[in-house]
Design a protein around this motif. Structure first.
Motif, PDB file in Angstrom:
ATOM      1  N   ALA A  25     112.590  10.569  22.993  1.00 15.74           N
ATOM      2  CA  ALA A  25     111.912  11.680  23.657  1.00 15.74           C
ATOM      3  C   ALA A  25     112.491  11.931  25.043  1.00 15.74           C
ATOM      4  N   GLY A  26     113.766  12.307  25.105  1.00 19.53           N
ATOM      5  CA  GLY A  26     114.366  12.692  26.369  1.00 19.53           C
ATOM      6  C   GLY A  26     114.492  11.546  27.354  1.00 19.53           C
ATOM      7  N   GLY A  27     114.730  10.316  26.896  1.00 19.84           N
ATOM      8  CA  GLY A  27     114.941   9.198  27.786  1.00 19.84           C
ATOM      9  C   GLY A  27     113.673   8.629  28.396  1.00 19.84           C
ATOM     10  N   MET A  28     112.537   8.765  27.741  1.00 23.88           N
ATOM     11  CA  MET A  28     111.270   8.234  28.251  1.00 23.88           C
ATOM     12  C   MET A  28     111.284   6.715  28.114  1.00 23.88           C
ATOM     13  N   ASP A  29     110.979   6.005  29.220  1.00 25.08           N
ATOM     14  CA  ASP A  29     110.938   4.556  29.133  1.00 25.08           C
ATOM     15  C   ASP A  29     109.543   4.098  28.706  1.00 25.08           C
ATOM     16  N   VAL A  30     109.403   2.802  28.517  1.00 26.51           N
ATOM     17  CA  VAL A  30     108.163   2.252  27.964  1.00 26.51           C
ATOM     18  C   VAL A  30     106.993   2.438  28.930  1.00 26.51           C
ATOM     19  N   MET A  31     107.238   2.242  30.226  1.00 23.19           N
ATOM     20  CA  MET A  31     106.147   2.373  31.197  1.00 23.19           C
ATOM     21  C   MET A  31     105.640   3.815  31.283  1.00 23.19           C
ATOM     22  N   THR A  32     106.546   4.791  31.259  1.00 19.47           N
ATOM     23  CA  THR A  32     106.141   6.195  31.279  1.00 19.47           C
ATOM     24  C   THR A  32     105.374   6.541  30.003  1.00 19.47           C
ATOM     25  N   ALA A  33     105.850   6.038  28.883  1.00 20.60           N
ATOM     26  CA  ALA A  33     105.164   6.274  27.611  1.00 20.60           C
ATOM     27  C   ALA A  33     103.777   5.651  27.625  1.00 20.60           C
ATOM     28  N   LEU A  34     103.676   4.437  28.167  1.00 18.38           N
ATOM     29  CA  LEU A  34     102.381   3.767  28.252  1.00 18.38           C
ATOM     30  C   LEU A  34     101.414   4.566  29.123  1.00 18.38           C
ATOM     31  N   GLN A  35     101.909   5.080  30.233  1.00 14.32           N
ATOM     32  CA  GLN A  35     101.071   5.873  31.128  1.00 14.32           C
ATOM     33  C   GLN A  35     100.548   7.112  30.424  1.00 14.32           C
ATOM     34  N   GLU A  36     101.399   7.792  29.682  1.00 19.95           N
ATOM     35  CA  GLU A  36     100.964   8.999  28.967  1.00 19.95           C
ATOM     36  C   GLU A  36      99.989   8.670  27.848  1.00 19.95           C
ATOM     37  N   VAL A  37     100.223   7.571  27.139  1.00 18.95           N
ATOM     38  CA  VAL A  37      99.316   7.169  26.058  1.00 18.95           C
ATOM     39  C   VAL A  37      97.941   6.823  26.631  1.00 18.95           C
ATOM     40  N   LEU A  38      97.911   6.119  27.776  1.00 22.50           N
ATOM     41  CA  LEU A  38      96.628   5.789  28.398  1.00 22.50           C
ATOM     42  C   LEU A  38      95.907   7.039  28.875  1.00 22.50           C
ATOM     43  N   LYS A  39      96.642   7.999  29.427  1.00 18.28           N
ATOM     44  CA  LYS A  39      96.022   9.246  29.890  1.00 18.28           C
ATOM     45  C   LYS A  39      95.451  10.036  28.717  1.00 18.28           C
ATOM     46  N   ASN A  40      96.196  10.077  27.625  1.00 18.72           N
ATOM     47  CA  ASN A  40      95.738  10.799  26.438  1.00 18.72           C
ATOM     48  C   ASN A  40      94.514  10.113  25.823  1.00 18.72           C
ATOM     49  N   ALA A  41      94.534   8.786  25.776  1.00 22.86           N
ATOM     50  CA  ALA A  41      93.384   8.047  25.235  1.00 22.86           C
ATOM     51  C   ALA A  41      92.157   8.225  26.120  1.00 22.86           C
ATOM     52  N   LEU A  42      92.363   8.304  27.435  1.00 21.65           N
ATOM     53  CA  LEU A  42      91.257   8.522  28.362  1.00 21.65           C
ATOM     54  C   LEU A  42      90.603   9.873  28.111  1.00 21.65           C
ATOM     55  N   CYS A  43      91.413  10.884  27.847  1.00 16.07           N
ATOM     56  CA  CYS A  43      90.884  12.226  27.575  1.00 16.07           C
ATOM     57  C   CYS A  43      90.080  12.266  26.280  1.00 16.07           C
ATOM     58  N   HIS A  44      90.428  11.409  25.325  1.00 21.56           N
ATOM     59  CA  HIS A  44      89.731  11.381  24.034  1.00 21.56           C
ATOM     60  C   HIS A  44      88.683  10.266  23.968  1.00 21.56           C
ATOM     61  N   ASP A  45      88.321   9.703  25.123  1.00 17.17           N
ATOM     62  CA  ASP A  45      87.312   8.654  25.216  1.00 17.17           C
ATOM     63  C   ASP A  45      87.666   7.457  24.338  1.00 17.17           C
ATOM     64  N   GLY A  46      88.935   7.039  24.412  1.00 21.31           N
ATOM     65  CA  GLY A  46      89.389   5.945  23.575  1.00 21.31           C
ATOM     66  C   GLY A  46      89.805   4.714  24.343  1.00 21.31           C
ATOM     67  N   LEU A  47      89.352   4.565  25.602  1.00 21.59           N
ATOM     68  CA  LEU A  47      89.717   3.405  26.404  1.00 21.59           C
ATOM     69  C   LEU A  47      88.524   2.484  26.624  1.00 21.59           C
ATOM     70  N   ALA A  48      88.791   1.185  26.593  1.00 23.15           N
ATOM     71  CA  ALA A  48      87.819   0.182  27.014  1.00 23.15           C
ATOM     72  C   ALA A  48      88.425  -0.495  28.233  1.00 23.15           C
ATOM     73  N   ARG A  49      87.742  -0.400  29.386  1.00 18.51           N
ATOM     74  CA  ARG A  49      88.292  -0.901  30.638  1.00 18.51           C
ATOM     75  C   ARG A  49      87.469  -2.062  31.135  1.00 18.51           C
ATOM     76  N   GLY A  50      88.140  -3.142  31.501  1.00 13.81           N
ATOM     77  CA  GLY A  50      87.456  -4.328  31.983  1.00 13.81           C
ATOM     78  C   GLY A  50      87.308  -5.380  30.902  1.00 13.81           C
ATOM     79  N   LEU A  51      87.021  -6.582  31.328  1.00 15.90           N
ATOM     80  CA  LEU A  51      86.969  -7.710  30.398  1.00 15.90           C
ATOM     81  C   LEU A  51      85.861  -7.583  29.363  1.00 15.90           C
ATOM     82  N   HIS A  52      84.672  -7.176  29.782  1.00 14.05           N
ATOM     83  CA  HIS A  52      83.540  -7.111  28.854  1.00 14.05           C
ATOM     84  C   HIS A  52      83.801  -6.096  27.738  1.00 14.05           C
ATOM     85  N   GLU A  53      84.163  -4.870  28.115  1.00 12.68           N
ATOM     86  CA  GLU A  53      84.432  -3.833  27.112  1.00 12.68           C
ATOM     87  C   GLU A  53      85.636  -4.201  26.254  1.00 12.68           C
TER      88      GLU A  53
END
Length: 148
Positions: A25-53
């Motif tokens: 995808a146009g030279g996207m590295d793993v960290m940039t891809a991870l950042q975009e995946v986390l942002k997309n998951a956040l928008c779709h309410d798909g993240l659990a943040r913190g140890l308990h969750e």
């Protein structure tokens, strides 16, 4: 990932990405891809943040991906998350800074200029729902396949 295969944890540093494979995808590295995946998951309410969750999501096998900060205060915290990921066969990526992970997970305020303010550190984030698929997710999945 087939049954019985254990994913290995990967250390991904900011300065010299150990696992920065050339991406389609146009030279996207793993960290940039991870950042975009986390942002997309956040928008779709798909993240659990913190140890308990995160521990609840990992135990229920709802997790697709786990991100752990290496500069965590408590060493037992990291051991617990790594053990849960290994036990349930969930991919684990390590990042070097918990403040950066907190910003990526949406634990901050965004000012008028679009800069992150009041960033809260987060040592563990679990992706339960990727949201929509895209090139960033393809880069991460390809990275997991290449580092079995």
């Amino acid at each position: 990932m087939a049954d019985g295969e254990e994913p290995t944890p990967m250390d991904v540093g900011a300065e010299g990405e150990e696992a920065a494979a050339p991406a389609p995808a146009g030279g996207m590295d793993v960290m940039t891809a991870l950042q975009e995946v986390l942002k997309n998951a956040l928008c779709h309410d798909g993240l659990a943040r913190g140890l308990h969750e995160a521990a609840k999501a990992l135990d229920k096998r709802q997790a697709h991906l786990c991100v752990l900060a290496t500069n965590c205060d408590e060493p037992a915290y990291g051991k617990l998350v790594e053990a849960l990921c290994a036990e349930h066969g969930i991919h684990l990526i390590k990042v070097d800074d918990n403040k950066k992970l907190g910003e990526w997970a949406g634990l901050c305020k965004i000012d008028k200029e679009g800069n992150a303010r009041k960033v809260v550190g987060c040592s563990c984030v679990v992706v339960k729902d990727y949201g929509s698929e895209g090139p960033a997710l393809d880069v991460l999945l390809e990275h997991f396949k290449s580092n079995k």
